[in-house]
Each structure stands twice: as structure tokens, then as C-alpha cells.
Design a protein around this motif. Structure first.
Motif, short mmCIF file in Angstrom:
data_model
loop_
_atom_site.label_atom_id
_atom_site.label_comp_id
_atom_site.label_asym_id
_atom_site.label_seq_id
_atom_site.Cartn_x
_atom_site.Cartn_y
_atom_site.Cartn_z
N PRO A 109 42.40 39.95 24.25
CA PRO A 109 41.47 41.08 24.10
C PRO A 109 40.03 40.74 24.47
O PRO A 109 39.29 41.62 24.90
CB PRO A 109 41.59 41.44 22.61
N ARG A 110 39.65 39.47 24.32
CA ARG A 110 38.26 39.08 24.53
C ARG A 110 38.19 37.77 25.32
O ARG A 110 39.00 36.87 25.11
CB ARG A 110 37.54 38.89 23.19
N GLY A 276 39.86 35.93 17.86
CA GLY A 276 38.41 35.76 17.77
C GLY A 276 37.92 35.50 16.37
O GLY A 276 37.06 34.64 16.14
N GLU A 277 38.46 36.22 15.39
CA GLU A 277 37.99 36.06 14.02
C GLU A 277 38.37 34.70 13.45
O GLU A 277 37.66 34.14 12.60
CB GLU A 277 38.52 37.18 13.12
N GLU A 298 18.45 15.92 10.38
CA GLU A 298 19.20 16.01 9.13
C GLU A 298 20.53 16.75 9.28
O GLU A 298 21.51 16.43 8.61
CB GLU A 298 18.36 16.72 8.05
N SER A 299 20.59 17.75 10.19
CA SER A 299 21.81 18.58 10.26
C SER A 299 21.84 19.36 11.56
O SER A 299 20.86 19.39 12.31
CB SER A 299 21.87 19.54 9.06
N SER A 300 22.97 20.00 11.79
CA SER A 300 23.14 20.83 12.99
C SER A 300 23.89 22.10 12.62
O SER A 300 24.68 22.13 11.66
CB SER A 300 23.94 20.07 14.06
N THR A 301 23.65 23.13 13.40
CA THR A 301 24.47 24.34 13.33
C THR A 301 25.19 24.48 14.66
O THR A 301 24.78 23.91 15.67
CB THR A 301 23.63 25.59 13.04
N TYR A 302 26.25 25.26 14.66
CA TYR A 302 27.16 25.24 15.80
C TYR A 302 27.12 26.55 16.57
O TYR A 302 26.87 27.63 16.02
CB TYR A 302 28.59 24.96 15.34
N ALA A 303 27.40 26.44 17.87
CA ALA A 303 27.45 27.61 18.74
C ALA A 303 28.63 28.50 18.39
O ALA A 303 29.58 28.08 17.73
CB ALA A 303 27.54 27.16 20.20
N ASP A 304 28.56 29.72 18.84
CA ASP A 304 29.70 30.63 18.69
C ASP A 304 30.85 30.17 19.58
O ASP A 304 30.64 29.49 20.60
CB ASP A 304 29.30 32.06 19.06
N PRO A 305 32.08 30.54 19.24
CA PRO A 305 33.19 30.28 20.16
C PRO A 305 32.97 31.03 21.47
O PRO A 305 32.33 32.09 21.46
CB PRO A 305 34.40 30.84 19.41
N PRO A 306 33.47 30.51 22.59
CA PRO A 306 34.32 29.33 22.70
C PRO A 306 33.55 28.02 22.83
O PRO A 306 34.14 26.95 22.73
CB PRO A 306 35.08 29.61 23.99
#
Length: 450
Positions: A109-110, A276-277, A298-306
Motif C-alpha cells: 500500500p505504501r 507501515g504501523e 548522549e543519545s540519538s533519535t531515529y529516522a522514520d521507516p524505511p
């Protein structure tokens, strides 16, 4: 270069990658198809024609795919997602266009549900390690957490790529691995399905089409049981996506893994499709560049999929080549490919059954069956011929088959054989090649006095 600009390397013709090549064919002419694969014209031992019957291990590549990779390196080579110059923008467009093609090919679907990996093994490991990593992730990853008392269900006919990652996951988490057995005719034994997939089952992972038995498994039956207990479903499509129409919405699975080199594409690239969810809730597998959003010491945040699951410089040229393979398969038509392979497989089963001393390991009819046919040969003295000897003698005749356990040792143990010889077919295989195999097996029999 846009799709209206010309390619100086081709004498003013449009770039094959950016302008597209070819178009849909009418009908299915296997001899015409074979002309698209330069390697099939090779001569081998003593100038014998190559009879390639090892497509379950790796398919051959059409000129279209070879041209696409070469064109990328000659005209568009750059890293993706990181540059604003012309080559970087072209490379990014080609890479992401391949993602679009793959999404359409499997009915996703995506587009952001398509994650590039290096093969099916890595795609399956991605899910397994994400489930391990869920233990230290936020509450959104609760569906992926495993621990003592939880269970993972697979089948006895799995390729090691869909067995070992779940064994490792269970060892890391304390979960229990369960499996569905195999009947004597090479089908899944569903007599205890409700016991194997039960209220403790968190994940069910199984092969769509077996690489050693050729069996096409009843996806709907297994998915229905998994849904009853709330388990996630992972489908190994390595041997199905290249050979038949596959629609992830119709299959109703949660994840699908497949690989490029078995579907006329390059080596070194595979695909994980996920809902996707679910991908949005999964913690990453590998850390590094490209998969991050914000990074501090100190830390990281992550990208959206994919991109969360595509750390580092990706397989750009391979993705471009895989996109070209998808175009090629789409133009031929997956329904037409499946029908052709079914015909060749049915003919092979009929012919091989008549070979003296030959025992097929797996279904002996073409119902719910793909084109991987494994067998053992027995001499007149009742002793099995070693598959390596069979394969070597066939190779001297120009016939390429696979011998061994095919990364499915539990299947060999189930049927009491140390190994098998396997002939496997694809969109370019012919009945005449089956005839060459049968004739070659006759030569093997005479050589050993059977």
C-alpha cells in the motif's frame, strides 16, 4: 539528465535508466525470453551447451538488468540522499524509483513499507534483532517484546535463513521455538496446528515456497490461525516472489522477505516489506549514518521507516538493477511466468518419476508446487549414489544442478537422506532441458552400473 535528455554514451539515445526500456510483450515465447540472457548461450565442457537448472540458488540476469547497473555506474554514480548536485539527485531518484517499483510489484500500500537489505537472510534477521532490541525500546514496541513463556512458531521445511535467526532470538530472550512437521509426501502436517500456534505464540514465520521440496504452503490457513492468537506473521518469499504473482494485502501477512538474485536481479540486495504501523514501532537493527534523525554525544533519535533500517550507504547500483528486473518480470507478466514454470515442472515430475532408482523428495505432482525438484538416486545394489557424484557427472555433460542439503538440513534429516540433487526451473527453462537432465541421469546410471 531528465527523461527527455539524451545519453552521449549511446549515440544520442535516451538513457535506459531514466527513459525506460522495452515494453510489454504479447504472449510468452520462452525461446525469445532466453535470448535476453547472454549466459544461456554459453558453451561449457567440450563445447556442450549450458543447461542451467540451478535457479533456486540464483537466477540468471537479462541484458536489461546488466545494462541498468552499467548505465548507473557510467552516467549517474553518486551517493544518495546527501547531495544537491546533479549526479546525487539522479542517483537518489533512481534508488527511490526502485523502491516504488518493488512496492507496486508486491502490492504494498505504501512505498515506505519497502526496506532494502542485502538479501532475505538479512531481512529476516532484521525482524529477529528488532524483536531483541524491543526490550530496551519504548512502549510502542511492546508487540515485539519476547521473554520466557513466549513462543515462536516455524516449520520443519525452513531454509536455514528462516530457522537460525529464530533459534538465536529464542536463546537471547528465553522464548521457546516450536515447529510444524512435514508429511511423508512433503506437505506441512497441520494435524497439531492449534498446539504449535497457541495463545503463547508471539510470532509465526514460514516459507511460502520451499527451496528443497518445492511445496507451496497454505498461507491463508497459517495466517488465520496466527490471527486467532494475535501472533505476528513473517513470510519468507525468496522462492515465491520470483515465480508467481504475490500481493501482500491479499496474503494478509505482517512481513515479507525476498531477495533480488533469485528474481533476475543483482546479488547483494534483498527486500523486507512490513506493515507501515509495525515498521514505525520497530526499533532499528543497525546503527550509523542515514538511519538517524538527531544525534548528540548522549543519545540519538531515529529516522522514520524505511531509512531507519537502512544504515550507511545502501546498495544503490543493486537497487537500480533490481528495479530493472522488476520491469522485466512485469513486462513478461507474472501470471505467464507462473504458467510456464508450472508446465515445465509438471513435465519434469512426469519424466523424472520414470527414471530407474530415482526418488523425489517432496510432492510428486504439480499441485501447489513450485519448480525446485530434489531427488536421490539408488543403484542396482540398493545403495544411494552420493549427490556430489551425480552432480559432477551431470556437470561434465553441461548440466548445472545443485547438490547438498540446500540450507535445509532438517528436511534431509526428516526424509532420512544425507543430501539430495536438486534441479530447479525459472522463466527461461524449457522442456528440452528437462529432457537433457533425464538423458544425463541415464548416463549417470550407466556409469555406476545401475
Amino acid at each position: 539528465m531528465t527523461d527527455t535528455e539524451t545519453d552521449p554514451r549511446t549515440g544520442g539515445r535516451p538513457s535506459p535508466l531514466l527513459a525506460g526500456v522495452g515494453g510489454p510483450r504479447s504472449g510468452y515465447d520462452v525461446e525469445r525470453v532466453r535470448k535476453d540472457f547472454p549466459i544461456l548461450a554459453r558453451r561449457v565442457h567440450d563445447d556442450r551447451p549450458l543447461v542451467y537448472l540451478d535457479s533456486a540458488a540464483s537466477s540468471q540476469k537479462p541484458t536489461r538488468v546488466l545494462d541498468a547497473e552499467r548505465d548507473y555506474y557510467e552516467l549517474h554514480n553518486a551517493n544518495v540522499h546527501r547531495g544537491i548536485h546533479t549526479l546525487a539527485e539522479e542517483a537518489t531518484a533512481l534508488y527511490e524509483n526502485a523502491r516504488d517499483k518493488l512496492a507496486a510489484f508486491i502490492g504494498a500500500p505504501r512505498r515506505d513499507e519497502i526496506v532494502f537489505a542485502k538479501n532475505s537472510s538479512e531481512a529476516l534477521n532484521l525482524v529477529a534483532y528488532a524483536m531483541s532490541n524491543a526490550a530496551t525500546s519504548g512502549p510502542e514496541a511492546e508487540r515485539f517484546r519476547l521473554g520466557p513463556g513466549d513462543e515462536v512458531a516455524i516449520t520443519e521445511m525452513e531454509h536455514h535463513s528462516n530457522l537460525v535467526p529464530w533459534q538465536m532470538l529464542c536463546r537471547r530472550t528465553g522464548a521457546t521455538l516450536r515447529w510444524i512437521g512435514i508429511t511423508d509426501d512433503g506437505r506441512l502436517d497441520l494435524s497439531n496446528l492449534d498446539q504449535v500456534i497457541n495463545e503463547r505464540t508471539k510470532l509465526v514465520s514460514f516459507v511460502h515456497q520451499s527451496n528443497i521440496l518445492g511445496t507451496v504452503n497454505p498461507v491463508a490457513t497459517l495466517v488465520a490461525r496466527a490471527r486467532e492468537v494475535g501472533a505476528l506473521v513473517v513470510l519468507d518469499g525468496s522462492q515465491s516472489v520470483p515465480h508467481m504473482p504475490v500481493d501482500v494485502v491479499a496474503l494478509d501477512v505482517d512481513f515479507l522477505a525476498f531477495t533480488g538474485h533469485k528474481m533476475c536481479g543483482p546479488t547483494g540486495i534483498g527486500v523486507l516489506w512490513g506493515r507501515g504501523e509495525l515498521l514505525a514501532a520497530m526499533p532499528p537493527f543497525l546503527g550509523g549514518g542515514e538511519m538517524i534523525e538527531l544525534v548528540t554525544m548522549e543519545s540519538s533519535t531515529y529516522a522514520d521507516p524505511p531509512h531507519r533500517f537502512e544504515a550507511g550507504t545502501p546498495m544503490i547500483a543493486q537497487a537500480v538493477g533490481l528495479g530493472a528486473a522488476v520491469d522485466y518480470l512485469t513486462d513478461l507478466g507474472m501470471d505467464a511466468i507462473a504458467a510456464h514454470e508450472h508446465d515445465v515442472t509438471a513435465y519434469a515430475l512426469e519424466q523424472l518419476t520414470a527414471v530407474p532408482g530415482l526418488r523425489i523428495i517432496g510432492p510428486t505432482d504439480a499441485v501447489d508446487r513450485g519448480g525446485a525438484v530434489s531427488f536421490v538416486l539408488t543403484g542396482s545394489d540398493g545403495r544411494a549414489l552420493h549427490p556430489h557424484d551425480v552432480g559432477q557427472l551431470l556437470d561434465e555433460l553441461g548440466i548445472a544442478v545443485r547438490v547438498g542439503q540446500h540450507c535445509a538440513r532438517p528436511v534431509c534429516l526428516r526424509f532420512g537422506v544425507p543430501a539430495t540433487t536438486r534441479a530447479s526451473f525459472h522463466l527461461y527453462s524449457t522442456r528440452s532441458e528437462v529432457g537433457a537432465l533425464v538423458e544425463g541421469l541415464g548416463h549417470v546410471g550407466r556409469f555406476f552400473g545401475t
